[in-house]
Design a protein around this motif. Structure first.
Motif, PDB file in Angstrom:
ATOM      1  N   UNK A  76      -3.296   8.988  -0.857  1.00 57.13           N
ATOM      2  CA  UNK A  76      -2.725   7.711  -1.226  1.00 57.13           C
ATOM      3  C   UNK A  76      -3.830   6.817  -1.764  1.00 57.13           C
ATOM      4  N   UNK A  77      -3.504   6.002  -2.780  1.00 57.09           N
ATOM      5  CA  UNK A  77      -4.494   5.135  -3.403  1.00 57.09           C
ATOM      6  C   UNK A  77      -3.948   3.730  -3.582  1.00 57.09           C
ATOM      7  N   UNK A  78      -4.818   2.760  -3.418  1.00 57.96           N
ATOM      8  CA  UNK A  78      -4.456   1.391  -3.736  1.00 57.96           C
ATOM      9  C   UNK A  78      -4.348   1.240  -5.246  1.00 57.96           C
ATOM     10  N   UNK A  79      -3.451   0.382  -5.696  1.00 55.73           N
ATOM     11  CA  UNK A  79      -3.215   0.215  -7.129  1.00 55.73           C
ATOM     12  C   UNK A  79      -4.480  -0.076  -7.944  1.00 55.73           C
ATOM     13  N   UNK A  80      -5.395  -0.929  -7.468  1.00 53.27           N
ATOM     14  CA  UNK A  80      -6.574  -1.245  -8.290  1.00 53.27           C
ATOM     15  C   UNK A  80      -7.495  -0.058  -8.569  1.00 53.27           C
ATOM     16  N   UNK A  81      -7.386   1.020  -7.783  1.00 50.76           N
ATOM     17  CA  UNK A  81      -8.299   2.147  -7.967  1.00 50.76           C
ATOM     18  C   UNK A  81      -7.608   3.395  -8.483  1.00 50.76           C
ATOM     19  N   UNK A  82      -6.309   3.366  -8.652  1.00 45.31           N
ATOM     20  CA  UNK A  82      -5.578   4.533  -9.141  1.00 45.31           C
ATOM     21  C   UNK A  82      -6.074   4.944 -10.521  1.00 45.31           C
TER      22      UNK A  82
END
Length: 127
Positions: free
Chosen positions: A59-65
């Motif tokens: 899972x990734x946070x949106x700013x680092x996807x």
């Protein structure tokens, strides 16, 4: 019981890359889901990326996807965070955290779920 230690942080120019490592002690590392969190000065700690104990779910946070990739090598008791195309807003202390998991697919973005934390490693992105 597990102890965590982060490494790999440093100073990098915008657009550059770094690979962070989270090394764990103990023979039961493969039973823990692991997450990366970061905290910038004056800001709250936030989720960055997480991986299940099996490594099959992430899972990734949106700013680092699209820029960061989390992976793990349970044989080496290590979780990695490959950070590419770094931006100044990625500057923060990065922490590794672990949570006991009875399922191979479990991964959480909630820092309150994690039981063990490393001391953090500084990442500074600046020209």
């Amino acid at each position: 019981q597990v102890q965590l230690g982060e490494s790999g942080g440093g100073l990098v120019q915008p657009g550059g890359s770094l690979r962070l490592s989270c090394a764990a002690s103990g023979r039961t590392f493969s039973t823990y889901a692991v997450g990366w969190f970061r905290q910038a000065p004056g800001k709250e700690r936030e989720f960055v990326a997480g991986i299940s104990r099996s490594g099959g779910s992430t899972s990734y946070a949106d700013p680092v996807k699209g820029r960061f990739t989390i992976s793990r090598d349970n044989a080496k008791n290590t979780v990695y965070l490959q950070m590419n195309s770094l931006k100044s807003e990625d500057t923060a202390v990065y922490y590794c955290a672990a949570k006991t998991s009875v399922t191979g697919s479990y991964v959480s973005i909630d820092q309150r779920r994690y039981d063990y934390w490393g001391q953090g490693t500084q990442v500074t992105v600046s020209s």
